[in-house]
Design a protein around this motif. Sequence first.
Motif, PDB file in Angstrom:
ATOM      1  N   ASN A   3      17.868 -38.726  60.514  1.00 58.81           N
ATOM      2  CA  ASN A   3      18.775 -38.598  59.234  1.00 58.81           C
ATOM      3  C   ASN A   3      20.163 -38.939  59.070  1.00 58.81           C
ATOM      4  OD1 ASN A   3      16.396 -37.157  57.965  1.00 58.81           O
ATOM      5  ND2 ASN A   3      17.158 -35.051  58.425  1.00 58.81           N
ATOM      6  N   THR A   5      21.102 -41.395  61.134  1.00 62.67           N
ATOM      7  CA  THR A   5      21.011 -42.933  61.274  1.00 62.67           C
ATOM      8  C   THR A   5      20.759 -43.265  59.771  1.00 62.67           C
ATOM      9  OG1 THR A   5      20.391 -42.603  63.305  1.00 62.67           O
ATOM     10  CG2 THR A   5      19.976 -44.867  62.144  1.00 62.67           C
ATOM     11  N   LEU A   6      19.758 -42.644  59.105  1.00 58.46           N
ATOM     12  CA  LEU A   6      19.513 -43.109  57.377  1.00 58.46           C
ATOM     13  C   LEU A   6      20.782 -43.163  56.719  1.00 58.46           C
ATOM     14  CD1 LEU A   6      17.259 -44.257  56.061  1.00 58.46           C
ATOM     15  CD2 LEU A   6      16.320 -41.940  55.488  1.00 58.46           C
ATOM     16  N   THR A   7      21.544 -41.760  56.868  1.00 56.69           N
ATOM     17  CA  THR A   7      22.534 -41.560  55.825  1.00 56.69           C
ATOM     18  C   THR A   7      23.598 -42.474  56.153  1.00 56.69           C
ATOM     19  OG1 THR A   7      22.012 -39.187  56.041  1.00 56.69           O
ATOM     20  CG2 THR A   7      24.377 -39.666  55.293  1.00 56.69           C
ATOM     21  N   ILE A   8      23.862 -42.510  57.443  1.00 50.20           N
ATOM     22  CA  ILE A   8      24.965 -43.876  57.741  1.00 50.20           C
ATOM     23  C   ILE A   8      24.561 -45.107  57.411  1.00 50.20           C
ATOM     24  CG2 ILE A   8      26.287 -44.553  59.784  1.00 50.20           C
ATOM     25  CD1 ILE A   8      26.133 -42.178  61.157  1.00 50.20           C
ATOM     26  N   GLY A   9      23.467 -45.480  57.654  1.00 56.86           N
ATOM     27  CA  GLY A   9      22.903 -46.662  57.153  1.00 56.86           C
ATOM     28  C   GLY A   9      23.175 -46.979  55.684  1.00 56.86           C
ATOM     29  N   PHE A  10      22.657 -46.111  54.951  1.00 55.64           N
ATOM     30  CA  PHE A  10      22.767 -46.138  53.424  1.00 55.64           C
ATOM     31  C   PHE A  10      24.242 -46.178  53.066  1.00 55.64           C
ATOM     32  CE2 PHE A  10      22.664 -44.187  49.191  1.00 55.64           C
ATOM     33  CZ  PHE A  10      22.067 -45.221  48.403  1.00 55.64           C
ATOM     34  N   SER A  11      25.128 -45.376  53.565  1.00 58.61           N
ATOM     35  CA  SER A  11      26.681 -45.515  53.188  1.00 58.61           C
ATOM     36  C   SER A  11      27.088 -46.779  53.702  1.00 58.61           C
ATOM     37  CB  SER A  11      27.167 -44.306  54.087  1.00 58.61           C
ATOM     38  OG  SER A  11      28.628 -44.420  53.996  1.00 58.61           O
ATOM     39  N   ILE A  12      26.483 -47.390  54.713  1.00 56.82           N
ATOM     40  CA  ILE A  12      27.323 -48.737  55.015  1.00 56.82           C
ATOM     41  C   ILE A  12      26.834 -49.757  54.066  1.00 56.82           C
ATOM     42  CG2 ILE A  12      27.112 -50.552  56.862  1.00 56.82           C
ATOM     43  CD1 ILE A  12      26.997 -48.328  58.869  1.00 56.82           C
ATOM     44  N   LEU A  13      25.663 -49.565  53.595  1.00 50.96           N
ATOM     45  CA  LEU A  13      25.307 -50.665  52.305  1.00 50.96           C
ATOM     46  C   LEU A  13      25.943 -50.600  51.414  1.00 50.96           C
ATOM     47  CD1 LEU A  13      21.430 -50.653  52.845  1.00 50.96           C
ATOM     48  CD2 LEU A  13      23.086 -52.424  53.451  1.00 50.96           C
ATOM     49  N   GLN A  15      29.009 -49.194  51.155  1.00 54.67           N
ATOM     50  CA  GLN A  15      30.331 -49.790  51.317  1.00 54.67           C
ATOM     51  C   GLN A  15      30.580 -51.274  51.242  1.00 54.67           C
ATOM     52  OE1 GLN A  15      32.562 -47.535  51.244  1.00 54.67           O
ATOM     53  NE2 GLN A  15      31.172 -46.015  51.243  1.00 54.67           N
TER      54      GLN A  15
END
Length: 69
Positions: A3, A5-13, A15
């Motif tokens: 969760n 990793t998924l949250t951070i990955g989506f946040s990076i996208l 940004q």
Amino acid sequence: MFNITLTIGFSILLQVNYLWEHVKKKGRKDVTVDELIRAITPKGRASVPDAVKEELLDRIQNFIRSAAL
């Protein structure tokens, strides 16, 4: 962990998309790295959920405790 990793990955996208729009609006040659950092930092910090911040803080504290032994 998934969760986070998924949250951070989506946040990076999100940004990256925000920065891309900022660069397109301002013009590629008229944007500096410092300006991009100033634009993205508050938005990036605000986008990380408190639960993720707490879990990361716990992991860092546990690592420090284990390394101190």
